[in-house]
Design a protein around this motif. Structure first.
Motif, PDB file in Angstrom:
ATOM      1  N   ASN A  64       0.688  -1.120   0.190  1.00  0.00           N
ATOM      2  CA  ASN A  64       0.042  -0.045   0.004  1.00  0.00           C
ATOM      3  C   ASN A  64       0.909   1.310   0.045  1.00  0.00           C
ATOM      4  OD1 ASN A  64      -1.278   2.374   1.221  1.00  0.00           O
ATOM      5  ND2 ASN A  64      -3.037   0.985   1.857  1.00  0.00           N
ATOM      6  N   ASP A  92      -3.927  -8.162   1.953  1.00  0.00           N
ATOM      7  CA  ASP A  92      -5.445  -7.957   2.140  1.00  0.00           C
ATOM      8  C   ASP A  92      -5.687  -6.993   3.638  1.00  0.00           C
ATOM      9  OD1 ASP A  92      -6.796  -9.591   4.185  1.00  0.00           O
ATOM     10  OD2 ASP A  92      -5.481 -10.831   3.179  1.00  0.00           O
ATOM     11  N   ASP A 219      -8.556  -1.110  -1.465  1.00  0.00           N
ATOM     12  CA  ASP A 219      -8.285  -1.813  -2.898  1.00  0.00           C
ATOM     13  C   ASP A 219      -8.621  -0.992  -3.860  1.00  0.00           C
ATOM     14  OD1 ASP A 219      -7.825  -4.738  -4.224  1.00  0.00           O
ATOM     15  OD2 ASP A 219      -9.604  -3.829  -5.259  1.00  0.00           O
TER      16      ASP A 219
END
Length: 353
Positions: A64, A92, A219
């Motif tokens: 990220n 995730d 996401d």
């Protein structure tokens, strides 16, 4: 980023705590829960930072961009005081995805774990085990339950952030029209708290209507799709607030190539390098953020101060954080980084992160 830019970023604008929807009762519950788990030992502010500390950063998700920058700041801090700093974590941002990593770090006998919690409650049992094993726990960006950490490194006051994002959007849409929020995950502590204050601030704007809180789960593709869905469901939407670096970038990408460009205003939290082109092409008028690198840097020094016995996490204790200077531990083990900056076409080129 040069020193002047860092100083400007830490000391300008006005607010907060990127990179899920809380109620007032949730906030009250968090604030009235057990005090931070400070050690019963006595702090020695003059103790030197121990050499060779092992510090692990556990972000909401690896790869990220926001956390890549933040954790690099922690690594930079570690180099300054001679620690071994690493980043581990899930790909995730699901509620329980961090637990197995915490358990592994306990087995590896890390000196400190620095975590941005995907869920404030899901990680607490594992963090308690880490603390029982003598590991210092620092949360950053998104807090865990207070009994699962020693300190929380907060970007700034949550109330300030939630309110000012509404104020920014209100300025852009003339305080009138339907708006939506594109958040990260439904259980994200920081997102939920900000959204609660956004809803309260909206009471001051009777002609602005919040029609939906959508979740992109941090996401890129899902956030893009959620933005598309918002515009299909509410074609007369006037603005979107996305308090997540992944979400705002995805929303900007969709808006920039759609007929809604310039008609639907977008603000939230993002990095200058990530959003510069969207500011320059008119997709975004203004957005805000603190320095994620400084956030990780401060969290690294806080972890080292705990692991070295300089502080225990008790209110009023002080520690030094390298180039950022001295910080004081506040109530409930909270340490505030500072106030973020509002970025517009007039200043976005002054920053490089």
């Amino acid at each position: 980023m040069n020193t002047r830019a860092v100083a400007s970023l830490v000391g300008t604008a006005l607010l907060i705590s990127a990179c899920g929807g809380t109620t007032k009762s949730d906030v009250a519950r968090q604030q009235s829960s057990a005090p931070s788990a400070a050690s019963s030992s006595t702090a020695n502010p003059n103790a030197p930072i121990k050499q060779g500390l092992k510090i692990a950063f556990l972000p909401k998700q690896v790869n990220n961009p926001y956390f890549t920058i933040a954790d690099r700041g922690g690594s930079d801090a570690g180099k300054e005081f001679g620690a071994e700093v690493k980043e581990v974590g899930p790909s995730d941002a699901n509620a329980s995805s961090q637990v197995s990593y915490i358990n592994t770090l306990v087995q590896q006998k890390q000196d400190a774990i620095v975590i941005s919690a995907n869920d404030p409650n899901a990680v607490v049992p594992a963090l308690k085990q880490a603390m029982d094993a003598g590991i210092k726990v620092v949360s950053y960006d998104s807090d865990s339950g207070q009994d699962g950490r020693h300190l929380f490194i907060n970007q700034a006051g949550a109330e300030d952030l939630g309110r000012t994002e509404v104020q920014l959007l209100a300025q852009q849409i003339g305080s009138k029209g339907k708006i939506a929020i594109l958040s990260a995950t439904p259980n994200a502590t920081n997102q939920n708290t900000w959204i609660d204050f956004m809803k309260d601030e909206l009471k001051k704007y009777p002609d602005m209507e919040l029609v939906k809180v959508a979740y992109g789960n941090d996401d890129d593709q899902k956030s893009f799709t959620e933005t598309q869905g918002l515009l299909r469901s509410y074609p007369d939407l006037k603005g979107i607030i996305s308090p997540t670096t992944v979400g705002i970038a995805a929303a900007a990408r969709y808006l920039s190539s759609s007929s809604y460009k310039g008609k639907v205003k977008l603000t939230g939290l993002g990095t200058p390098n990530q959003l510069r082109k969207f500011v320059k092409d008119g997709t975004i008028d203004g957005f805000e953020l603190w320095s994620p690198g400084d956030l990780g840097y401060l969290a690294g020094y806080a972890a080292a101060a705990l692991a070295s016995g300089q502080i225990t996490g008790a209110e009023g204790e002080k520690f030094k954080a390298g180039r950022l200077g001295e910080y004081t531990v506040g109530a409930k083990g909270e340490v505030l980084l500072g106030k973020p900056t509002v970025f517009t076409k007039d200043n976005v080129d002054e920053f490089d992160f």
